[in-house]
Design an enzyme around this catalytic site. Structure first.
Site, PDB file in Angstrom:
ATOM      1  N   SER A  77      39.323  49.328 -26.724  1.00 40.14           N
ATOM      2  CA  SER A  77      39.940  50.078 -25.638  1.00 40.14           C
ATOM      3  C   SER A  77      40.327  51.441 -26.201  1.00 40.14           C
ATOM      4  CB  SER A  77      41.179  49.342 -25.121  1.00 40.14           C
ATOM      5  OG  SER A  77      41.821  50.117 -24.129  1.00 40.14           O
ATOM      6  N   ASP A  88      37.403  49.812 -16.732  1.00 35.61           N
ATOM      7  CA  ASP A  88      38.305  49.434 -15.636  1.00 35.61           C
ATOM      8  C   ASP A  88      37.952  50.138 -14.335  1.00 35.61           C
ATOM      9  OD1 ASP A  88      39.729  47.795 -17.362  1.00 35.61           O
ATOM     10  OD2 ASP A  88      41.145  49.364 -17.912  1.00 35.61           O
ATOM     11  N   ARG A  99      49.026  61.653 -18.992  1.00 42.06           N
ATOM     12  CA  ARG A  99      49.077  60.958 -17.707  1.00 42.06           C
ATOM     13  C   ARG A  99      49.766  61.761 -16.598  1.00 42.06           C
ATOM     14  NH1 ARG A  99      45.134  59.023 -19.646  1.00 42.06           N
ATOM     15  NH2 ARG A  99      44.975  56.874 -20.355  1.00 42.06           N
ATOM     16  N   ASP A 122      50.704  52.796 -19.123  1.00 43.47           N
ATOM     17  CA  ASP A 122      50.122  53.804 -18.243  1.00 43.47           C
ATOM     18  C   ASP A 122      50.403  53.547 -16.771  1.00 43.47           C
ATOM     19  OD1 ASP A 122      49.179  55.465 -20.177  1.00 43.47           O
ATOM     20  OD2 ASP A 122      47.129  54.710 -20.155  1.00 43.47           O
TER      21      ASP A 122
END
Length: 409
Positions: free
Chosen positions: A179, A18, A98, A127
């Site tokens: 992923s 990404d 995160r 996320d």
């Protein structure tokens, strides 16, 4: 947000699929803006190799690689373990990584005088919420760019095509396109064959597991490990004092070698859908089990039960990206109070994917062998229980008497 005003963007950069294509995409779609890549090192190891060179070759003006490992463990992982917080069995490996990354990104964006912050989270995932809620906590007026909510790319296959067309180097291919999210606490796997809930994870396939082995390939003899805790915090392993980070890394090795910490789960995402993932958390699984084991002898009944109820709320806050909220801070204060006497030693036996209790000791233990014994004792008068039961059961008795009386009418 007026695109012509965006001249400098700070990008949350992992070097994965990404964020790799986002650098050229930003320059194409935001007036050839300057892109500053920021990567937070939370223990993803080899994923950081060559990251700065790759970012600059792809179009970034510079790349920060921030070592956040100690902060990650001490300020996020350990407080969550002390809380006993699990989200539907999930040990929150991506969730609590995160906030620490996004916090540092916001700080750098402010220092760099950036016009916006960009992230590569999809519009289907959790996320995006975790990153943006943290950014709102530290840079509340900063515009946020989320390409997955803007571009016409619809799938990871199209992302690969975009990368190939723009000469963006990738470490993945179309056949191994899981992923993944990796840090020193865990590794997650999503996508491909795992999207069919009827497919068994390929634990025994070479290369699928990265932090350990399948239980079927673990040794035929058990491994014992002892952990010391002070106020709920791990401080030593097998008698050797270490930092919490060092202990987790050591437990990862021991747990991984013994097939510990595999979780296959269909979880309820914050955005409303169910998602299937496979997680590897070898050290974390041992740490959670050991801490819980010690609490069984150190916490009184009412405190333990209340803590177990609030641990669900704590886990939901972490999962939902609400780390920097008054409620999470209040719950952490409660947890810290409960941990004042959670000091002692735990021994665990690791064997083919199983964590087996093998002994627990504490100077603050509320467990009394003398009181609990089935043998003769001079502490507990068993005749006292009759009066207790009469009083405890009085409401039940009265209810039954009233019911019987009315049934006769």
């Amino acid at each position: 947000m007026d695109k012509k005003n965006i001249k400098k963007v700070v990008l949350a950069y992992s070097g994965g699929l990404d964020t790799s294509i986002i650098i050229p995409w930003l320059k194409e779609n935001y007036n050839n803006c300057e892109v500053i890549a920021v990567s937070g090192n939370v223990g993803q190891a080899d994923e950081l190799e060559g990251l700065e060179e790759k970012a600059i070759k792809t179009g970034a003006s510079k790349c920060y690689i921030e070592d956040l490992t100690e902060e990650f463990v001490d300020d996020y992982v350990i407080p969550t373990v002390k809380a006993g917080a699990l989200y539907e069995e999930y040990m929150l490996g991506t969730s609590f990584a995160r906030p620490v990354i996004a916090k540092r990104i916001a700080e750098i964006a402010i220092a760099e005088g950036a016009d916006a912050i960009c992230h590569g989270c999809t519009g289907k995932g959790n996320d995006q919420v975790r990153f943006e809620l943290t950014i709102k906590s530290f840079a509340p007026d900063m515009p946020i760019i989320a390409p997955w909510r803007e571009w016409t790319i619809k799938s990871r296959e199209e992302e690969i095509e975009y990368a190939e067309a723009h000469n963006v180097p990738l470490k993945i291919n179309r056949e191994t396109n899981y992923s993944k999210d990796k840090n020193l606490w865990h590794l997650s796997h999503e996508g491909l064959d795992l999207e069919d809930a009827g497919n068994e994870p390929l634990y025994d396939k070479e290369g699928f597991l990265e932090m350990g082995v399948s239980p079927t390939k673990a040794p035929d003899v058990p491994t014992y490990v002892e952990l010391d805790f002070v106020k709920g915090v791990p401080v030593a392993i097998d008698g050797k004092k270490m930092s919490a980070k060092e202990i987790i890394l050591k437990l990862n090795k021991l747990g991984g070698d013994n097939g510990i910490g595999l979780l296959d789960i269909v979880e309820n995402r914050l955005v409303g859908m169910k998602c299937r993932g496979v997680y590897e958390t070898p050290g974390g699984a041992i740490l959670y089990a050991a801490h819980n084991y010690l609490e069984t002898i150190c916490l009184d009944k009412m405190t333990m039960h209340e803590k177990q109820k609030l641990s669900i709320t704590f886990a939901e806050l972490v999962y939902n990206g609400q780390w920097f909220t008054p409620l999470r801070e209040a719950l952490s204060a409660f947890v810290d109070k409960t941990q004042e006497n959670v000091t002692g030693k735990v021994r665990m036996k690791l064997y083919k994917g199983n964590i087996i209790k093998a002994g627990v000791w504490s100077d603050y233990s509320l467990y009394s062998e003398e009181i609990a014994t089935f043998g003769e004792d001079n502490v507990y008068n068993q005749a006292d229980s009759a009066g207790f039961i009469n009083l405890f059961g009085l409401p039940i008795k009265v209810q039954a008497q009233v019911k019987a009386k009315n049934n006769k009418k």
